[in-house]
Design a protein around this motif. Structure first.
Motif, PDB file in Angstrom:
ATOM      1  N   LEU A   1       2.961  11.669  -4.493  1.00 12.57           N
ATOM      2  CA  LEU A   1       3.810  11.807  -5.681  1.00 12.57           C
ATOM      3  C   LEU A   1       2.979  11.857  -6.960  1.00 12.57           C
ATOM      4  CD1 LEU A   1       6.608   9.195  -4.800  1.00 12.57           C
ATOM      5  CD2 LEU A   1       6.719  11.681  -4.535  1.00 12.57           C
ATOM      6  N   GLU A   2       3.632  12.303  -8.038  1.00 10.82           N
ATOM      7  CA  GLU A   2       3.009  12.241  -9.357  1.00 10.82           C
ATOM      8  C   GLU A   2       2.871  10.787  -9.773  1.00 10.82           C
ATOM      9  OE1 GLU A   2       1.892  14.805 -11.035  1.00 10.82           O
ATOM     10  OE2 GLU A   2       2.593  16.294  -9.563  1.00 10.82           O
ATOM     11  N   GLU A   3       1.982  10.538 -10.719  1.00 15.03           N
ATOM     12  CA  GLU A   3       1.707   9.157 -11.132  1.00 15.03           C
ATOM     13  C   GLU A   3       2.957   8.446 -11.648  1.00 15.03           C
ATOM     14  OE1 GLU A   3      -0.972   7.312 -10.715  1.00 15.03           O
ATOM     15  OE2 GLU A   3      -1.798   9.016  -9.592  1.00 15.03           O
TER      16      GLU A   3
ATOM     17  N   ASP B   1       0.852  -1.190   0.000  1.00 15.35           N
ATOM     18  CA  ASP B   1       0.000   0.000   0.000  1.00 15.35           C
ATOM     19  C   ASP B   1       0.889   1.240   0.000  1.00 15.35           C
ATOM     20  OD1 ASP B   1      -2.286  -1.538   0.117  1.00 15.35           O
ATOM     21  OD2 ASP B   1      -2.312  -1.565   2.319  1.00 15.35           O
ATOM     22  N   GLU B   2       0.488   2.230  -0.754  1.00 12.01           N
ATOM     23  CA  GLU B   2       1.314   3.436  -0.867  1.00 12.01           C
ATOM     24  C   GLU B   2       1.390   4.155   0.479  1.00 12.01           C
ATOM     25  OE1 GLU B   2      -0.542   5.765  -3.842  1.00 12.01           O
ATOM     26  OE2 GLU B   2       0.053   4.463  -5.510  1.00 12.01           O
ATOM     27  N   PRO B   3       2.624   4.378   0.991  1.00 11.09           N
ATOM     28  CA  PRO B   3       2.760   5.175   2.209  1.00 11.09           C
ATOM     29  C   PRO B   3       2.429   6.635   1.895  1.00 11.09           C
ATOM     30  CG  PRO B   3       4.922   4.640   1.326  1.00 11.09           C
ATOM     31  CD  PRO B   3       3.923   3.890   0.503  1.00 11.09           C
ATOM     32  N   PRO B   4       2.184   7.460   2.926  1.00  8.78           N
ATOM     33  CA  PRO B   4       1.765   8.851   2.687  1.00  8.78           C
ATOM     34  C   PRO B   4       2.708   9.634   1.777  1.00  8.78           C
ATOM     35  CG  PRO B   4       1.463   8.277   4.987  1.00  8.78           C
ATOM     36  CD  PRO B   4       2.172   7.122   4.354  1.00  8.78           C
TER      37      PRO B   4
ATOM     38  N   GLU C   1       6.034   8.887 -10.707  1.00  9.88           N
ATOM     39  CA  GLU C   1       6.880   8.519  -9.577  1.00  9.88           C
ATOM     40  C   GLU C   1       6.253   7.384  -8.765  1.00  9.88           C
ATOM     41  OE1 GLU C   1       6.988  12.655  -8.211  1.00  9.88           O
ATOM     42  OE2 GLU C   1       9.177  12.480  -8.196  1.00  9.88           O
ATOM     43  N   LYS C   2       4.926   7.364  -8.690  1.00 11.02           N
ATOM     44  CA  LYS C   2       4.247   6.256  -8.018  1.00 11.02           C
ATOM     45  C   LYS C   2       4.531   4.939  -8.747  1.00 11.02           C
ATOM     46  CE  LYS C   2       0.287   8.822  -6.134  1.00 11.02           C
ATOM     47  NZ  LYS C   2      -1.201   8.961  -6.173  1.00 11.02           N
ATOM     48  N   LEU C   3       4.532   5.017 -10.056  1.00 12.03           N
ATOM     49  CA  LEU C   3       4.814   3.827 -10.856  1.00 12.03           C
ATOM     50  C   LEU C   3       6.245   3.355 -10.627  1.00 12.03           C
ATOM     51  CD1 LEU C   3       3.846   1.816 -12.990  1.00 12.03           C
ATOM     52  CD2 LEU C   3       4.582   3.450 -14.755  1.00 12.03           C
ATOM     53  N   GLU C   4       7.162   4.303 -10.480  1.00 15.19           N
ATOM     54  CA  GLU C   4       8.558   3.962 -10.197  1.00 15.19           C
ATOM     55  C   GLU C   4       8.675   3.237  -8.857  1.00 15.19           C
ATOM     56  OE1 GLU C   4      12.920   6.211  -9.870  1.00 15.19           O
ATOM     57  OE2 GLU C   4      11.086   7.370 -10.243  1.00 15.19           O
ATOM     58  N   TRP C   5       7.926   3.725  -7.851  1.00 12.26           N
ATOM     59  CA  TRP C   5       7.911   3.067  -6.537  1.00 12.26           C
ATOM     60  C   TRP C   5       7.375   1.643  -6.647  1.00 12.26           C
ATOM     61  CZ3 TRP C   5       3.572   1.296  -3.820  1.00 12.26           C
ATOM     62  CH2 TRP C   5       3.819   0.903  -2.487  1.00 12.26           C
ATOM     63  N   LEU C   6       6.297   1.451  -7.410  1.00 14.02           N
ATOM     64  CA  LEU C   6       5.697   0.132  -7.568  1.00 14.02           C
ATOM     65  C   LEU C   6       6.663  -0.826  -8.263  1.00 14.02           C
ATOM     66  CD1 LEU C   6       3.217  -1.691  -7.287  1.00 14.02           C
ATOM     67  CD2 LEU C   6       2.405  -0.797  -9.504  1.00 14.02           C
ATOM     68  N   LYS C   7       7.316  -0.365  -9.310  1.00 18.94           N
ATOM     69  CA  LYS C   7       8.287  -1.210 -10.027  1.00 18.94           C
ATOM     70  C   LYS C   7       9.460  -1.581  -9.134  1.00 18.94           C
ATOM     71  CE  LYS C   7       7.358   0.283 -14.774  1.00 18.94           C
ATOM     72  NZ  LYS C   7       7.905   0.986 -15.970  1.00 18.94           N
TER      73      LYS C   7
END
Length: 325
Positions: free
Chosen positions: A301-303, A293-296, A305-311
């Motif tokens: 973040l922008e989408e 789950d995405e932390p705060p 950067e969120k994708l970078e975190w997920l990868k």
């Protein structure tokens, strides 16, 4: 018509007049000055003649002027000319003292450094080891380090290399970090105390995540050095992965590097896999349970950067599966 009678002085009269003039000048205090070492040393104190005096002293190799030369540094406008004169005199106690004094100067330091290297000045290894960490040599750290490594093995320079590899690349240039990491990979770590190897690993972990203003990094060289370290690198890698490396956390925060890059990313997991140390198995297995789950801080973040975190998390999990499977 009567001609005018002109009295012409005889040769005897002319010589008499010249002799009298010479005597008068001598009596007035005029004398021929010999432009020797003493003369030119006196001229060093006269601003209008200082440059000429420095050059003449160099040409005449006036060793007696060296104390005055040293006193002129670093305030004289003619530092380069002064070093030229010193170089012309060749290595000796007096000239070497001047070179040592000038070596950390921001303007003529590189020239003094070259002279010292060409002369093989005694104690040069220690001089360069100190110079490479001096703020005055910040713009030429890579060059100083390269010269140090020409006269000292990586094993002997290990303390300097450990310090340099973890320094800010935006200040000293990423090339310095890269060279330090590369040479740390060549150290015979079996001959180095384990506690020093641990400190080296901590600096190299920081080097993994630091970039200069252009985005260049020393990551590849740092990874190779960490592999060369072997078991002593495992503890620092696990501490960074758990978010327990306080200094790394501070550096990351100050440089805008999100903590999840090393606590949820795959880079440290890959290194632990490469090292193949059993003590890493349990912490890696435990990290499989980290929430996706995405932390705060990620949720804001922008989408992209969120994708970078997920990868990063997906790569981490895939790497763990291979490492402990």
């Amino acid at each position: 018509m009567k001609g005018t009678l002109v009295n012409r002085p005889s040769h005897r009269t002319s010589w008499a007049l010249l002799s009298t003039t010479a005597l008068l000048l001598t009596g007035a205090g005029c004398k021929v000055v010999e432009e020797n070492c003493d003369f030119w040393t006196e001229q060093l104190g006269k601003p209008k003649r200082q440059k000429e005096a420095i050059e003449k002293i160099g040409e005449m190799k006036c060793q007696g002027a060296l104390p005055q030369f040293e006193a002129l540094l670093p305030d004289t406008f003619y530092q380069r000319e002064l070093l030229d004169a010193v170089k012309a005199m060749g290595p000796g106690d007096g000239t070497i003292a001047i070179i040592k004094k000038a070596i950390d100067d921001e303007d003529v330091g590189p020239y003094a450094q070259k002279i010292a290297f060409d002369w093989k000045v005694p104690g040069l290894e220690g001089i360069l080891s100190g110079l490479v960490q001096s703020p005055k040599a910040l713009d030429r750290r890579r060059e100083v380090l390269a010269q140090l490594l020409e006269i000292a093995s990586a094993d002997k320079a290990v303390d300097t290399l450990i310090w340099l590899v973890g320094q800010d690349p935006t200040q000293q240039g990423i090339e310095t970090n890269q060279l330090a990491a590369k040479r740390l990979a060549s150290v015979d770590w079996s001959q180095i105390p384990p506690e020093k190897a641990t400190v080296a690993a901590q600096s190299l972990v920081r080097a993994l995540f630091m970039k200069d203003g252009r985005g260049a990094a020393a990551q590849l060289d740092a990874r190779l050095a960490l592999r060369a370290l072997g078991s002593p690198a495992v503890g620092p890698l696990l501490a960074a992965y758990a978010g327990d490396d306080v200094e790394l956390n501070e550096i990351a925060e100050s440089r805008g590097v999100p903590r999840w890059r090393y606590t949820h990313g795959h880079e440290l997991v890959e290194l632990l896999w490469d090292l193949g140390d059993k003590q890493a198995s349990r912490p890696l297995m435990a990290s499989i349970g980290l929430s996706l789950d995405e932390p705060p801080d990620v949720a804001r973040l922008e989408e992209e950067e969120k994708l970078e975190w997920l990868k990063a998390n997906q790569n981490r999990l895939a790497t763990i599966a291979m490492a402990v499977g």
